[in-house]
Design an enzyme around this catalytic site. Structure first.
Site, PDB file in Angstrom:
ATOM      1  N   ASP A 147       2.092  -1.577   5.816  1.00 39.61           N
ATOM      2  CA  ASP A 147       0.929  -1.159   6.610  1.00 39.61           C
ATOM      3  C   ASP A 147      -0.250  -0.786   5.707  1.00 39.61           C
ATOM      4  O   ASP A 147      -0.096  -0.469   4.535  1.00 39.61           O
ATOM      5  CB  ASP A 147       1.300   0.060   7.471  1.00 39.61           C
ATOM      6  CG  ASP A 147       1.853   1.211   6.631  1.00 39.61           C
ATOM      7  OD1 ASP A 147       2.563   0.930   5.652  1.00 39.61           O
ATOM      8  OD2 ASP A 147       1.570   2.375   6.952  1.00 39.61           O
ATOM      9  N   GLU A 148      -1.416  -0.846   6.307  1.00 42.34           N
ATOM     10  CA  GLU A 148      -2.661  -0.319   5.733  1.00 42.34           C
ATOM     11  C   GLU A 148      -2.984  -0.840   4.328  1.00 42.34           C
ATOM     12  O   GLU A 148      -3.375  -0.083   3.440  1.00 42.34           O
ATOM     13  CB  GLU A 148      -2.625   1.226   5.755  1.00 42.34           C
ATOM     14  CG  GLU A 148      -2.543   1.754   7.176  1.00 42.34           C
ATOM     15  CD  GLU A 148      -2.679   3.268   7.294  1.00 42.34           C
ATOM     16  OE1 GLU A 148      -3.478   3.691   8.141  1.00 42.34           O
ATOM     17  OE2 GLU A 148      -2.002   4.005   6.563  1.00 42.34           O
ATOM     18  N   VAL A 149      -2.826  -2.134   4.147  1.00 42.10           N
ATOM     19  CA  VAL A 149      -3.235  -2.755   2.881  1.00 42.10           C
ATOM     20  C   VAL A 149      -4.761  -2.896   2.877  1.00 42.10           C
ATOM     21  O   VAL A 149      -5.360  -3.302   3.868  1.00 42.10           O
ATOM     22  CB  VAL A 149      -2.552  -4.132   2.726  1.00 42.10           C
ATOM     23  CG1 VAL A 149      -3.166  -4.922   1.573  1.00 42.10           C
ATOM     24  CG2 VAL A 149      -1.056  -3.940   2.520  1.00 42.10           C
ATOM     25  N   ALA A 203       0.846  -1.197   0.000  1.00 42.20           N
ATOM     26  CA  ALA A 203       0.000   0.000   0.000  1.00 42.20           C
ATOM     27  C   ALA A 203       0.886   1.254   0.000  1.00 42.20           C
ATOM     28  O   ALA A 203       2.111   1.146  -0.010  1.00 42.20           O
ATOM     29  CB  ALA A 203      -0.925  -0.015   1.208  1.00 42.20           C
ATOM     30  N   HIS A 204       0.266   2.407   0.026  1.00 43.83           N
ATOM     31  CA  HIS A 204       0.992   3.685   0.038  1.00 43.83           C
ATOM     32  C   HIS A 204       1.898   3.839  -1.189  1.00 43.83           C
ATOM     33  O   HIS A 204       3.018   4.337  -1.078  1.00 43.83           O
ATOM     34  CB  HIS A 204       1.821   3.826   1.321  1.00 43.83           C
ATOM     35  CG  HIS A 204       0.975   3.939   2.558  1.00 43.83           C
ATOM     36  ND1 HIS A 204       0.477   5.136   3.000  1.00 43.83           N
ATOM     37  CD2 HIS A 204       0.534   2.996   3.426  1.00 43.83           C
ATOM     38  CE1 HIS A 204      -0.235   4.931   4.106  1.00 43.83           C
ATOM     39  NE2 HIS A 204      -0.221   3.643   4.381  1.00 43.83           N
TER      40      HIS A 204
END
Ligand SMILES: *[C@@H]1O[C@H](CO)[C@@H](O)[C@H](O)[C@H]1NC(C)=O
Ligand SMILES: *[C@@H]1O[C@H](CO)[C@@H](O)[C@H](O)[C@H]1NC(C)=O
Length: 605
Positions: free
Chosen positions: A374-376, A303-304
């Site tokens: 993080d934050e997938v 992500a990101h």
């Protein structure tokens, strides 16, 4: 002209006197570590007999730790006597076992003298300076800076009639020695008239409790010019922190110039001047190294990943990142712009590997990488036709479990790529180093063992202090780096419903315990840059990061009340060194110790 000079001199000296409480005012130290003037002595306090020329002079040895920040963890004794000296007249006798370590310590000495000069009040020259000899001895030739580096040191100051003042520094490594010089600079303050004052007799034995004492800096949401990154490093060095975790890229911008894939910068940077070239990064790493700090680069994924990843289709490589232009972003990513790397596109892995290769080439041979994680949002992959089709072709269903497996494979492949690159570039490094991932749904303690082997992945947790995640990961044998969200997120208090964490909250944040102490590597305060850039960066980070620095170096048990005045002195020292550290209390309360007890920080916030 002469008259102007004359007025300037008279006024200048007069001001210096006034500020220092000179002109006969004497300062005293009480048993509970107040430094006050004779006229403001606090009732019921037990004062020691010595008289000091200024508050800062008094503070040099008042309380067990005087002005030393972070507080030493071993034997500490500071005398109430001073030697009065001129920094230009210090003699050095520095011994190291190799050319490289000698050069390192030459630089340490130069930085130390620079810091001493910042303590000078008006003029530091002194006709009759006390004789000071600083001896330093380092044993190890190693310049490796990692979690196993010995950062311990011993510092003695002995003053005799015959030999004058001899400062004796003993350290295993150059990094321990540079910490000792940092401590030595905390034992010095400007004298009211001219020259500097040094505590005359000292014994300090010191070593950090945690090996990983970090600050995470995001330079993607807003670009941070290198000069400000260097200033951040200066503040860290003053606080004996040793890891700058550089969250250099994210969805918002990709300022890192990847030579083999220039598209990353061309498509990803905010502008052609808001970039970091490989040469600049290498220089920055050297700069940090000389200050006892590793730079650990993070390339966040899957992500990101938006900015810098858009050009695949145009250049025939297919979609490297997906969900790039989702307007209703809330369902597909944590913050706009969305973008999640495409694990079904081999070209994405090729590009990522080129990025890893450059990170490996820029870094020290022993350095590892942070791979984000993080934050997938599974919904992003699950709503991308190419990914769904390929999963079904490969015999997967579209269940959560299948997507977790895909996500885990992403990290495992990248780990192998990273290891292969490092074996090739640094064949002399025997064992591959573990890489770091943020905690996420994939690192859920109940499932993590199916996805991420504990000898290859270190987990950086970013949950609130009450959550059981740390304890559970430790029980399963994982190593962790702790970034407590409700204490060590320095960006909180500037958006949404987040609250600002005062330096006391930062200070009071204790790390979880584990049976095997080495499992808790340490922690990091996090400076996410959504609401910060160079205009406010320094005051957002400092002096609060210093509160975490003492937590990580000393892990103190003392009640915070006892550290308050030492912290104020630390903050002023940062300011004297040119760092725009924020104020934490009215100046009145700094100057009039004992007059503001239980004020301003009485609440448990
Ligand atoms: C300096 O003082 C310490 C403790 O007071 C003592 O252990 C040490 O031997 C002294 N060093 C020298 C060179 O006198
Ligand atoms: C993916 O989408 C399908 C519907 O198209 C749904 O049945 C499935 O539960 C989704 N998977 C996840 C992990 O949400």
């Amino acid at each position: 002209m002469m008259l102007a000079l004359w007025i300037f001199l008279v006024l200048g000296v007069g001001l210096a006197r006034g500020r220092g409480g000179g002109g006969g005012t004497k300062w005293l130290c009480s048993q509970t570590t107040f430094c006050t003037t004779e006229s403001e002595m606090v009732d019921g306090e037990n004062y020691k007999k010595e008289r000091f020329e200024s508050q800062r002079d008094c503070r040099l040895s008042c309380g067990k730790y005087g002005s030393v920040w972070p507080m030493p963890t071993g034997e500490t004794s500071l005398s109430h006597n001073r030697v009065h000296f001129d920094p230009q007249k210090i003699h050095f006798d520095v011994r190291a076992p190799s050319e490289a370590t000698s050069q390192f310590l030459d630089e340490t000495r130069r930085l130390f003298l620079g810091n001493l000069r910042k303590e000078c009040r008006c003029d530091c020259t002194l006709a009759s300076s006390a004789k000071i000899l600083v001896k330093a001895n380092v044993i190890s030739e190693s310049l490796v800076l990692d979690w196993r580096t010995h950062e311990n040191y011993k510092l003695f100051i002995n003053t005799t009639k015959a030999a004058g003042t001899v400062v004796n520094i003993q350290a295993t490594t150059v990094y321990g020695a540079r910490h000792a010089f940092e401590t030595l600079s905390n034992l010095v303050t400007g004298s009211v008239a001219s020259g500097l004052l040094l505590v005359r007799d000292v014994v300090i034995s010191d070593r950090p409790v945690y090996a990983h004492r970090g600050l995470m800096l995001d330079t993607s949401r807003n670009f941070i010019p290198l000069s400000y990154v260097r200033k951040t490093i200066n503040g860290m060095a003053a606080s004996k922190m040793n890891v700058l975790h550089w969250h250099v890229v994210d969805a918002h911008s990709f300022p890192l110039d990847i030579t083999r894939v220039p598209q990353m910068r061309i498509y990803g940077a905010y502008s052609s001047s808001q970039t970091y070239s490989p040469k600049e990064v290498v220089q920055l790493m050297k700069y940090a190294r000389l200050r006892g700090i590793r730079i650990l680069i993070e390339i966040d994924g899957p992500a990101h990943a938006h900015s810098g990843w858009q050009w695949g289709p145009e250049e025939g490589l297919g979609q490297l990142s997906v969900c790039l232009n989702r307007i209703r972003w809330e369902a597909y990513c944590a913050a706009p712009p969305c973008g999640q790397l495409n694990p079904m596109n081999e070209n994405m892995y090729t590009v990522l590997k080129a990025i890893f290769r450059q990170v490996a080439e820029m870094g020290a041979p022993e350095e590892t990488i942070h791979m984000g994680g993080d934050e997938v949002y599974l919904s992003c992959w699950n709503t991308t036709k190419q990914i769904r089709d390929k999963m079904l072709d490969d015999g997967y269903d579209l269940s959560e479990k299948s997507f977790f497996r895909l996500w885990a494979q992403f990290h495992q492949r990248n780990l192998l790529a990273w290891e292969e690159i490092n074996r090739r570039i640094y064949p002399s490094i025997p064992e591959p180093k573990p890489v770091i991932l943020w905690s996420s749904r994939l690192t859920d303690p109940l499932a993590i063992e199916n996805y991420l082997p504990k000898n290859r992945f270190i987990i950086q947790t970013w949950v609130d202090s009450h959550e059981p995640l740390n304890k559970m990961l430790l029980q399963r044998g994982y190593r962790i780096i702790v970034s407590t969200k409700d204490a060590w997120y320095l960006d909180h208090g500037f958006y949404g419903s987040t609250v600002y964490h005062t330096w006391r909250t930062v200070y009071n944040n204790k790390l979880p315990k584990s049976r095997d102490r080495r499992q808790v590597l340490g922690g990091e305060v996090c400076m996410w840059s959504e609401s910060v850039d160079q205009n406010s960066l320094e005051s957002r980070i400092w002096p609060r990061a210093g509160a975490a620095a003492e937590r990580l170096w000393s892990n103190p048990k003392d009640a915070p009340e006892l550290i308050e005045r030492r912290f104020y002195r630390y903050r002023d020292r940062l300011v004297d060194r040119g760092i725009h550290a924020d104020a934490v209390t009215p100046r009145y309360c700094v100057l009039h110790e004992g007059m503001c007890e239980h004020y301003f920080y009485n609440t448990n916030k």
